[in-house]
Design an enzyme around this catalytic site. Sequence first.
Site, mmCIF file in Angstrom:
data_model
loop_
_atom_site.group_PDB
_atom_site.id
_atom_site.type_symbol
_atom_site.label_atom_id
_atom_site.label_comp_id
_atom_site.label_asym_id
_atom_site.label_seq_id
_atom_site.Cartn_x
_atom_site.Cartn_y
_atom_site.Cartn_z
ATOM 1 N N ASN A 130 2.856 -8.100 -5.964
ATOM 2 C CA ASN A 130 2.142 -9.141 -5.193
ATOM 3 C C ASN A 130 2.049 -10.546 -5.903
ATOM 4 O O ASN A 130 2.013 -10.827 -7.165
ATOM 5 C CB ASN A 130 0.945 -8.789 -4.786
ATOM 6 N N PRO A 131 2.315 -11.655 -5.204
ATOM 7 C CA PRO A 131 2.477 -11.580 -3.752
ATOM 8 C C PRO A 131 3.950 -11.509 -3.425
ATOM 9 O O PRO A 131 4.847 -12.185 -3.701
ATOM 10 C CB PRO A 131 2.260 -13.047 -3.665
ATOM 11 N N ASP A 175 5.943 -11.402 -1.100
ATOM 12 C CA ASP A 175 7.240 -12.266 -0.315
ATOM 13 C C ASP A 175 7.664 -13.110 -1.431
ATOM 14 O O ASP A 175 8.946 -13.526 -1.331
ATOM 15 C CB ASP A 175 6.275 -12.896 0.768
ATOM 16 N N THR A 198 8.920 -4.856 -0.046
ATOM 17 C CA THR A 198 7.846 -3.835 0.731
ATOM 18 C C THR A 198 7.184 -4.338 1.950
ATOM 19 O O THR A 198 7.033 -3.977 2.928
ATOM 20 C CB THR A 198 6.878 -3.056 -0.058
ATOM 21 N N SER A 237 2.460 -2.292 8.562
ATOM 22 C CA SER A 237 2.815 -1.591 10.090
ATOM 23 C C SER A 237 2.324 -0.232 9.943
ATOM 24 O O SER A 237 1.925 0.301 10.992
ATOM 25 C CB SER A 237 4.324 -1.583 9.935
ATOM 26 N N HIS A 246 2.895 -10.500 3.885
ATOM 27 C CA HIS A 246 1.975 -9.512 3.577
ATOM 28 C C HIS A 246 0.819 -10.136 2.820
ATOM 29 O O HIS A 246 0.610 -10.044 1.544
ATOM 30 C CB HIS A 246 2.561 -8.499 2.278
#
Length: 321
Positions: free
Chosen positions: A123-124, A126, A146, A152, A178
């Site tokens: 993370n982060p 994206d 991921t 989801s 995310h």
Amino acid sequence: MKSKSRRVAIVGSGMVGSSCAYSMVNQAVCDEIMMIDRTYDRAMAQALDLSHCMDFTGTRTKVYAGTASDCAGMDVVILTAGANPKPGQTRLDVLDAAAVITREIVTEIMAGGFDGIFVVAANPVDIVTYMVWQISGLPRHRVIGTGTSIDSSRLKTLLSEVFTIDPRSVNGYALGEHGESQFVAWSHVTIGGKPILQIMEQHRERFSSLDLEDIARKTKDAGWEIFTRKGSTHFGIGSALAYITRSILNDEHKIIAVSAILDGEYGQSGVCAGVPAIISGSGIQELLELNLSDSEMVKFGASCGIIRSGIDSLQPGDKTL
């Protein structure tokens, strides 16, 4: 004649990396797993511990320790090494530390001759996925985050409890970051193939108390609910990593909400965000562009804007090899 071994390296032997390896060992996802960690002894210990599972599993997976420079022959490299947020922080607050770790690791991996597929969980996620793409120089379909795959899954679990059904009978996605700006694309959520909005309309009395905004909030906050109670989330994301990797190695063509580099899809470019994609042996075979409602497109654009601002804040050296 025996086919080519399916080989995976996991960078980061902490809770997420070890949970991912454990999932892959039990699901026979690959033939070999190389554990990598900044502390070699920890990677070795995790590899030894995992190797002791083999007497109790259906197939044998070779697990051993290695280094980032040993990744040349790997089909997939999974990146879990990163910085954990402290109480009160968001995933974006650990970007600076994550950038330093990511640049160091990816540079060493590429210098060693790696030419496979990256799957990113740090993370982060994206922004880190975008960094990996830029630093590695690999084509965008071979760098996968991921993203909102775990969000989801959390959404499906929450809805399964409301409708008293198996989560796998729910189809739908959280999209975008995310993180805090993610949203649920309710226009595309179905229960057994039937749109949830139609079900609620036809059974108003039965589902009059169902608050979709509350479900979306619980989906977004689920990770923090776990993190504040035990300090990490790792079983769910470890399973998500194994699921994505299995679809790559077995060329399964599963549709998964992953963090992908966008190049015009959903009207966005130069950013990485969670969208449904077909995952095959080549990585991301195709991004699926859902026909989002006008309000959902606004939310998606806003979420991409937040991710893009994080990308823009990176130092120039964090964007290129």
